[in-house]
Design a protein around this motif. Structure first.
Motif, PDB file in Angstrom:
ATOM      1  N   LYS A 197     -58.289  59.781 -42.118  1.00  0.00           N
ATOM      2  CA  LYS A 197     -58.023  59.611 -43.544  1.00  0.00           C
ATOM      3  C   LYS A 197     -56.884  60.495 -44.038  1.00  0.00           C
ATOM      4  CE  LYS A 197     -60.160  60.235 -48.094  1.00  0.00           C
ATOM      5  NZ  LYS A 197     -61.396  60.634 -48.819  1.00  0.00           N
ATOM      6  N   GLU A 198     -56.806  61.716 -43.561  1.00  0.00           N
ATOM      7  CA  GLU A 198     -55.884  62.700 -44.131  1.00  0.00           C
ATOM      8  C   GLU A 198     -54.541  62.806 -43.404  1.00  0.00           C
ATOM      9  OE1 GLU A 198     -56.415  63.984 -46.954  1.00  0.00           O
ATOM     10  OE2 GLU A 198     -58.498  63.305 -47.138  1.00  0.00           O
ATOM     11  N   ARG A 199     -54.355  62.053 -42.331  1.00  0.00           N
ATOM     12  CA  ARG A 199     -53.082  62.186 -41.620  1.00  0.00           C
ATOM     13  C   ARG A 199     -51.943  61.640 -42.487  1.00  0.00           C
ATOM     14  NH1 ARG A 199     -55.042  57.868 -37.187  1.00  0.00           N
ATOM     15  NH2 ARG A 199     -54.539  55.931 -38.264  1.00  0.00           N
ATOM     16  N   PRO A 200     -50.768  62.238 -42.389  1.00  0.00           N
ATOM     17  CA  PRO A 200     -49.643  61.778 -43.210  1.00  0.00           C
ATOM     18  C   PRO A 200     -49.145  60.411 -42.757  1.00  0.00           C
ATOM     19  CG  PRO A 200     -48.921  63.454 -41.662  1.00  0.00           C
ATOM     20  CD  PRO A 200     -50.411  63.396 -41.555  1.00  0.00           C
ATOM     21  N   SER A 201     -48.621  59.649 -43.687  1.00  0.00           N
ATOM     22  CA  SER A 201     -48.020  58.368 -43.346  1.00  0.00           C
ATOM     23  C   SER A 201     -46.799  58.586 -42.469  1.00  0.00           C
ATOM     24  CB  SER A 201     -47.608  57.616 -44.610  1.00  0.00           C
ATOM     25  OG  SER A 201     -46.762  56.529 -44.293  1.00  0.00           O
ATOM     26  N   LEU A 202     -46.611  57.721 -41.477  1.00  0.00           N
ATOM     27  CA  LEU A 202     -45.407  57.797 -40.642  1.00  0.00           C
ATOM     28  C   LEU A 202     -44.138  57.690 -41.478  1.00  0.00           C
ATOM     29  CD1 LEU A 202     -46.420  55.511 -37.629  1.00  0.00           C
ATOM     30  CD2 LEU A 202     -46.485  58.001 -37.750  1.00  0.00           C
ATOM     31  N   TYR A 203     -44.238  57.011 -42.598  1.00  0.00           N
ATOM     32  CA  TYR A 203     -43.056  56.784 -43.429  1.00  0.00           C
ATOM     33  C   TYR A 203     -42.611  58.058 -44.143  1.00  0.00           C
ATOM     34  CZ  TYR A 203     -43.444  51.815 -42.458  1.00  0.00           C
ATOM     35  OH  TYR A 203     -43.471  50.598 -41.812  1.00  0.00           O
ATOM     36  N   THR A 204     -43.446  59.084 -44.143  1.00  0.00           N
ATOM     37  CA  THR A 204     -43.044  60.374 -44.701  1.00  0.00           C
ATOM     38  C   THR A 204     -42.474  61.303 -43.627  1.00  0.00           C
ATOM     39  OG1 THR A 204     -45.205  61.449 -44.374  1.00  0.00           O
ATOM     40  CG2 THR A 204     -44.903  60.165 -46.410  1.00  0.00           C
ATOM     41  N   LEU A 205     -42.452  60.836 -42.380  1.00  0.00           N
ATOM     42  CA  LEU A 205     -42.017  61.677 -41.260  1.00  0.00           C
ATOM     43  C   LEU A 205     -40.673  61.242 -40.684  1.00  0.00           C
ATOM     44  CD1 LEU A 205     -45.432  61.876 -39.347  1.00  0.00           C
ATOM     45  CD2 LEU A 205     -44.482  63.571 -40.919  1.00  0.00           C
ATOM     46  N   VAL A 206     -39.961  60.381 -41.405  1.00  0.00           N
ATOM     47  CA  VAL A 206     -38.731  59.804 -40.865  1.00  0.00           C
ATOM     48  C   VAL A 206     -37.706  60.878 -40.522  1.00  0.00           C
ATOM     49  CG1 VAL A 206     -36.712  58.420 -41.496  1.00  0.00           C
ATOM     50  CG2 VAL A 206     -39.021  57.518 -41.856  1.00  0.00           C
ATOM     51  N   GLU A 207     -37.508  61.845 -41.396  1.00  0.00           N
ATOM     52  CA  GLU A 207     -36.499  62.868 -41.116  1.00  0.00           C
ATOM     53  C   GLU A 207     -36.885  63.700 -39.903  1.00  0.00           C
ATOM     54  OE1 GLU A 207     -33.493  63.016 -42.492  1.00  0.00           O
ATOM     55  OE2 GLU A 207     -34.147  61.184 -43.509  1.00  0.00           O
ATOM     56  N   GLU A 208     -38.181  63.974 -39.723  1.00  0.00           N
ATOM     57  CA  GLU A 208     -38.615  64.697 -38.530  1.00  0.00           C
ATOM     58  C   GLU A 208     -38.421  63.853 -37.275  1.00  0.00           C
ATOM     59  OE1 GLU A 208     -42.362  67.004 -38.909  1.00  0.00           O
ATOM     60  OE2 GLU A 208     -42.406  66.138 -40.925  1.00  0.00           O
ATOM     61  N   MET A 209     -38.681  62.550 -37.383  1.00  0.00           N
ATOM     62  CA  MET A 209     -38.467  61.664 -36.241  1.00  0.00           C
ATOM     63  C   MET A 209     -37.009  61.675 -35.795  1.00  0.00           C
ATOM     64  SD  MET A 209     -40.624  58.238 -37.151  1.00  0.00           S
ATOM     65  CE  MET A 209     -42.298  58.291 -37.762  1.00  0.00           C
ATOM     66  N   LYS A 210     -36.099  61.713 -36.729  1.00  0.00           N
ATOM     67  CA  LYS A 210     -34.675  61.666 -36.397  1.00  0.00           C
ATOM     68  C   LYS A 210     -34.242  62.876 -35.575  1.00  0.00           C
ATOM     69  CE  LYS A 210     -33.253  58.862 -40.363  1.00  0.00           C
ATOM     70  NZ  LYS A 210     -32.516  58.833 -41.645  1.00  0.00           N
ATOM     71  N   ARG A 211     -35.009  63.953 -35.649  1.00  0.00           N
ATOM     72  CA  ARG A 211     -34.681  65.167 -34.894  1.00  0.00           C
ATOM     73  C   ARG A 211     -35.427  65.256 -33.566  1.00  0.00           C
ATOM     74  NH1 ARG A 211     -35.194  67.134 -40.292  1.00  0.00           N
ATOM     75  NH2 ARG A 211     -37.290  67.956 -39.864  1.00  0.00           N
ATOM     76  N   LEU A 212     -36.257  64.267 -33.280  1.00  0.00           N
ATOM     77  CA  LEU A 212     -37.080  64.298 -32.065  1.00  0.00           C
ATOM     78  C   LEU A 212     -36.267  63.744 -30.891  1.00  0.00           C
ATOM     79  CD1 LEU A 212     -39.817  64.828 -30.742  1.00  0.00           C
ATOM     80  CD2 LEU A 212     -40.534  62.541 -31.460  1.00  0.00           C
ATOM     81  N   LEU A 213     -36.008  64.585 -29.910  1.00  0.00           N
ATOM     82  CA  LEU A 213     -35.153  64.214 -28.786  1.00  0.00           C
ATOM     83  C   LEU A 213     -35.919  64.068 -27.478  1.00  0.00           C
ATOM     84  CD1 LEU A 213     -32.077  66.506 -29.553  1.00  0.00           C
ATOM     85  CD2 LEU A 213     -32.467  64.123 -30.246  1.00  0.00           C
ATOM     86  N   VAL A 214     -37.223  64.283 -27.500  1.00  0.00           N
ATOM     87  CA  VAL A 214     -38.044  64.133 -26.299  1.00  0.00           C
ATOM     88  C   VAL A 214     -38.060  62.650 -25.900  1.00  0.00           C
ATOM     89  CG1 VAL A 214     -40.369  64.392 -25.346  1.00  0.00           C
ATOM     90  CG2 VAL A 214     -39.488  66.078 -26.974  1.00  0.00           C
ATOM     91  N   PRO A 215     -37.886  62.316 -24.618  1.00  0.00           N
ATOM     92  CA  PRO A 215     -37.984  60.912 -24.195  1.00  0.00           C
ATOM     93  C   PRO A 215     -39.298  60.292 -24.677  1.00  0.00           C
ATOM     94  CG  PRO A 215     -37.169  62.247 -22.392  1.00  0.00           C
ATOM     95  CD  PRO A 215     -37.568  63.212 -23.474  1.00  0.00           C
ATOM     96  N   THR A 216     -39.178  59.140 -25.340  1.00  0.00           N
ATOM     97  CA  THR A 216     -40.335  58.561 -26.027  1.00  0.00           C
ATOM     98  C   THR A 216     -40.437  57.075 -25.742  1.00  0.00           C
ATOM     99  OG1 THR A 216     -40.185  60.195 -27.815  1.00  0.00           O
ATOM    100  CG2 THR A 216     -41.393  58.168 -28.288  1.00  0.00           C
ATOM    101  N   LEU A 217     -41.653  56.633 -25.429  1.00  0.00           N
ATOM    102  CA  LEU A 217     -41.963  55.217 -25.309  1.00  0.00           C
ATOM    103  C   LEU A 217     -43.000  54.859 -26.359  1.00  0.00           C
ATOM    104  CD1 LEU A 217     -41.852  52.461 -23.793  1.00  0.00           C
ATOM    105  CD2 LEU A 217     -43.769  53.308 -22.411  1.00  0.00           C
ATOM    106  N   ILE A 218     -42.692  53.847 -27.149  1.00  0.00           N
ATOM    107  CA  ILE A 218     -43.642  53.305 -28.120  1.00  0.00           C
ATOM    108  C   ILE A 218     -44.147  51.992 -27.534  1.00  0.00           C
ATOM    109  CG2 ILE A 218     -43.922  52.422 -30.466  1.00  0.00           C
ATOM    110  CD1 ILE A 218     -41.206  54.254 -30.859  1.00  0.00           C
TER     111      ILE A 218
END
Length: 294
Positions: A197-218
């Motif tokens: 219930k309390e986790r933040p929306s992914l849409y509020t984490l966009v700027e943090e995502m842009k700085r994430l450089l770890v190899p990622t598979l969705i």
């Protein structure tokens, strides 16, 4: 039985098999470490594969108060396991609740991740769905507290992204439902209200995502409707991310289609370890559709 203890005193149960680079598997809300048995068997041939039960999922501790559960703690519990096994970095592979924890681990502790595999991540993330999701988390917690886990499992196991598993593999789905019915009512209800219930929306984490450089598979199933657009959001904003979609599949992709899931994840891990996993070419990001805009 192997346990690690978190910085707030919660014991987490884990199992491991194999040797090599460490790979930590992080389960979904309706599962536990047993949900990753096909992956433990497969990846244990090539990696030091570790699966653990989240707080609230016995034999891990199930704290009595909701305040002991949060998205940040879910991410940091992965770190507690990693520290306990004495490894500086690991591949982190999560599904659903575990996928959110994997993403947040990458945002909070990028230097400790060899790679991130974020599966089935997106429930309640879209801004117009957020309040509905939060309200449903309270409903789920109330149903669990008043009716118990067996009655809850009879309803939850047949949700709109679970019926695909039932249709493909009735025996596997029956095992999944039975496993869910065994979970702690206290731990599951508190997880719903403290983590989900309390986790933040992914849409509020966009700027943090842009700085994430770890190899990622969705990775997601194409009938896991709540995860499709959030998956694209993560693909668009994490510069090291690829997006894989498994056809005719719902939420429990690692159990519905274990061979395809293992193949896709295994190829990803091989590319990471060979140094061949790319970051997005800046030329691929343009306001033009064809690249011919004046």
């Amino acid at each position: 039985m192997p346990y690690t203890t978190t910085d707030d005193g919660v014991r987490l149960y884990f199992e491991e098999t194999g040797s090599g680079h460490p790979l930590i598997l992080v389960h979904e809300f309706a599962g536990d470490l047993r949900s990753f048995e096909p992956q433990m068997r497969h990846f244990g041939k090539r990696y030091r594969a570790i699966a653990f039960n989240a707080r609230g999922f016995p034999p891990s501790d199930a704290p009595e108060h909701v305040s002991a559960y949060s998205q940040a703690r879910a991410a940091d519990d992965i770190l507690a396991v990693l520290d306990h096994i004495g490894e500086p970095r690991a591949h982190i592979v999560g599904l659903s609740m575990g996928g959110f924890a994997t993403l947040h681990f990458g945002l909070r502790h990028p230097q400790r991740a060899l790679s991130l595999c974020i599966g089935g991540c997106g429930y309640g993330a879209e801004p117009d769905k957020r309040e509905t999701f939060r309200a449903e988390a309270d409903v789920i917690a109330d149903v669990i507290r008043t009716g118990g886990m067996a009655a809850f499992a009879e309803r939850y196991a047949y949700g709109p992204t679970r019926v695909q598993y039932q249709n493909k593999d009735p025996r596997g789905h029956a095992d999944f439902k039975a496993m869910l019915a065994e979970h702690s009512a206290v731990g599951s209800a508190n997880t719903q209200q403290g983590v989900q219930k309390e986790r933040p929306s992914l849409y509020t984490l966009v700027e943090e995502m842009k700085r994430l450089l770890v190899p990622t598979l969705i990775i997601t199933g194409d009938e896991d409707w709540p995860c499709l657009l959030p998956g694209i959001l993560m693909k668009q904003n994490i510069p090291s991310a690829a997006l894989a979609v498994i056809p005719n599949s719902g939420h429990a992709i690692n159990l519905e289609e274990p061979e395809e899931y293992n193949r896709i994840v295994g190829d990803f891990l091989c590319q990471v370890e060979s140094g061949r996993w790319p970051h997005r070419d800046p030329r691929a990001v343009s306001a033009s559709i064809t690249g011919m805009k004046n």
